[in-house]
Motif scaffolding. Structure first.
Motif, PDB file in Angstrom:
ATOM      1  N   LEU A 235      29.349  50.697  -0.487  1.00 50.54           N
ATOM      2  CA  LEU A 235      30.495  51.383   0.115  1.00 50.54           C
ATOM      3  C   LEU A 235      31.234  50.503   1.124  1.00 50.54           C
ATOM      4  O   LEU A 235      32.293  50.877   1.621  1.00 50.54           O
ATOM      5  CB  LEU A 235      30.028  52.684   0.779  1.00 50.54           C
ATOM      6  CG  LEU A 235      31.096  53.741   1.076  1.00 50.54           C
ATOM      7  CD1 LEU A 235      31.930  54.049  -0.152  1.00 50.54           C
ATOM      8  CD2 LEU A 235      30.459  55.003   1.627  1.00 50.54           C
ATOM      9  N   ARG A 236      30.706  49.328   1.395  1.00 48.33           N
ATOM     10  CA  ARG A 236      31.404  48.397   2.286  1.00 48.33           C
ATOM     11  C   ARG A 236      32.536  47.675   1.554  1.00 48.33           C
ATOM     12  O   ARG A 236      33.359  47.005   2.185  1.00 48.33           O
ATOM     13  CB  ARG A 236      30.424  47.367   2.845  1.00 48.33           C
ATOM     14  CG  ARG A 236      29.234  47.977   3.574  1.00 48.33           C
ATOM     15  CD  ARG A 236      28.187  46.917   3.917  1.00 48.33           C
ATOM     16  NE  ARG A 236      26.858  47.506   4.083  1.00 48.33           N
ATOM     17  CZ  ARG A 236      25.756  46.801   4.226  1.00 48.33           C
ATOM     18  NH1 ARG A 236      25.814  45.473   4.220  1.00 48.33           N
ATOM     19  NH2 ARG A 236      24.578  47.400   4.355  1.00 48.33           N
ATOM     20  N   LEU A 237      32.550  47.769   0.238  1.00 46.90           N
ATOM     21  CA  LEU A 237      33.600  47.147  -0.568  1.00 46.90           C
ATOM     22  C   LEU A 237      34.710  48.156  -0.825  1.00 46.90           C
ATOM     23  O   LEU A 237      34.474  49.363  -0.814  1.00 46.90           O
ATOM     24  CB  LEU A 237      33.032  46.660  -1.906  1.00 46.90           C
ATOM     25  CG  LEU A 237      31.794  45.770  -1.846  1.00 46.90           C
ATOM     26  CD1 LEU A 237      31.324  45.422  -3.258  1.00 46.90           C
ATOM     27  CD2 LEU A 237      32.085  44.506  -1.055  1.00 46.90           C
ATOM     28  N   SER A 238      35.915  47.660  -1.071  1.00 46.87           N
ATOM     29  CA  SER A 238      37.058  48.535  -1.329  1.00 46.87           C
ATOM     30  C   SER A 238      37.825  48.024  -2.536  1.00 46.87           C
ATOM     31  O   SER A 238      38.041  46.815  -2.682  1.00 46.87           O
ATOM     32  CB  SER A 238      37.979  48.566  -0.096  1.00 46.87           C
ATOM     33  OG  SER A 238      39.075  49.434  -0.319  1.00 46.87           O
ATOM     34  N   LEU A 239      38.222  48.936  -3.421  1.00 44.28           N
ATOM     35  CA  LEU A 239      38.915  48.569  -4.647  1.00 44.28           C
ATOM     36  C   LEU A 239      40.203  49.371  -4.811  1.00 44.28           C
ATOM     37  O   LEU A 239      40.204  50.594  -4.656  1.00 44.28           O
ATOM     38  CB  LEU A 239      38.018  48.830  -5.866  1.00 44.28           C
ATOM     39  CG  LEU A 239      36.698  48.060  -5.949  1.00 44.28           C
ATOM     40  CD1 LEU A 239      35.897  48.546  -7.149  1.00 44.28           C
ATOM     41  CD2 LEU A 239      36.951  46.565  -6.046  1.00 44.28           C
ATOM     42  N   ASN A 240      41.278  48.694  -5.149  1.00 42.73           N
ATOM     43  CA  ASN A 240      42.544  49.362  -5.424  1.00 42.73           C
ATOM     44  C   ASN A 240      42.552  49.961  -6.825  1.00 42.73           C
ATOM     45  O   ASN A 240      41.782  49.553  -7.695  1.00 42.73           O
ATOM     46  CB  ASN A 240      43.709  48.379  -5.299  1.00 42.73           C
ATOM     47  CG  ASN A 240      43.907  47.871  -3.885  1.00 42.73           C
ATOM     48  OD1 ASN A 240      43.561  48.553  -2.921  1.00 42.73           O
ATOM     49  ND2 ASN A 240      44.449  46.675  -3.749  1.00 42.73           N
TER      50      ASN A 240
END
Length: 291
Positions: A252-257
């Protein structure tokens, strides 16, 4: 020579300890309620599937996919007369030769207010995003082997649009890649707290998707492959952490468009590299969303 053979036996025993027959049945991540609230420090407990299989910090497990040649050879049936020559021949037959290129695509923007899953269709902007993603993939000039997509509506519609730009590429739908709660995130967040049973159910399925789709090439594969997987943010982030052998609790520390492209490379020796994570540089800024 005999010492080398004994070392091979020891390595094989390590590889066989996590035998492939138990792959899907052991893929269960059990969520446990915290005591004392989120602010209280807690010891991190690995999920059920990770017990006894996770390497020490900063140590790469070369047999992470249970496809290391030594773990595929049944040494109990070896011919004692031919000895190491037979072992070498069998190992060569089990070695991967090709590289797999895995393109993980997050679905485009969709109507989040739909009461039923089938009502959560792409927005007009989401359809534009899928067109842009399809154009980007087509512009790479690669011979894609297949498209595997989640069976959820937003993933199906994203696939429909992208497929128009990749004529002739076969499509496969799967429930394994549906969105869900892969594993309890660390650190926790206050705005998203699924029930423990959701981690238990979704975690096993998403782990099964990882083990089923993310691995080095089969030994029979002669040429490099280029495969597209169209699914969801939680699934992709979890897969990236697992493939790189990073703590999966950090997904959940990663973010994806929306409509983003993540590119993983799996070499014949099992080494994994992340070429791109959540790339949307091919979209105009006003077309980029994360909802």
């Amino acid at each position: 020579a005999s010492m080398a053979f004994r070392q091979a036996l020891q390595l094989a025993a390590c590889g066989l300890a996590g035998g492939s027959a138990a792959v899907l049945f052991s893929a269960v991540a059990v969520g446990k309620p915290r005591a004392g609230g989120d602010a209280e420090p807690r010891a991190s407990e690995p999920p059920g599937w990770a017990v006894g299989t996770r390497p020490s910090p900063a140590v790469w497990d070369p047999n992470w996919d249970r496809r290391e040649p030594l773990s595929l050879v049944n040494l109990r049936k070896r011919n004692l007369e031919s000895g190491e020559e037979e072992l070498t021949s069998k190992l060569d037959q089990c070695k991967a030769k090709a590289t797999r290129h895995i393109f993980l695509i997050r679905h485009s923007q969709y109507h989040v207010d739909g009461s039923l899953e089938k009502e959560r269709t792409l927005t007009p902007l989401g359809r534009e995003q899928a067109e842009l993603t399809g154009l980007r993939l087509a512009s790479l000039g690669l011979k894609f082997d297949k498209i595997v997509h989640s069976s959820m509506t937003r993933a199906i519609e994203t696939t429909d649009i992208i497929s128009k730009h990749l004529p002739g590429v076969c499509r496969v739908s799967t429930d394994l890649l549906r969105e869900g709660a892969p594993i309890e995130p660390d650190p926790p967040v206050s705005h998203w707290k699924p029930e423990a049973v959701q981690y238990y159910e979704d975690g096993a399925r998403i782990e099964a998707a990882f083990r089923n789709y993310i691995h080095r090439a089969d030994a029979r594969q002669e040429e490099d492959s280029y495969e597209i997987f169209i699914c969801h943010a939680n699934v992709i982030r979890y897969i990236v952490c697992r493939a790189l052998q990073f703590p999966p609790e950090g997904w959940l520390r990663l973010s994806l468009n929306n409509g983003s492209i993540t590119h993983l490379v799996i070499r014949p020796n099992g080494r994994v590299a992340l070429r791109t994570l959540g790339d949307t540089g091919f979209m105009p800024p006003d077309k980029i969303t994360r909802s």
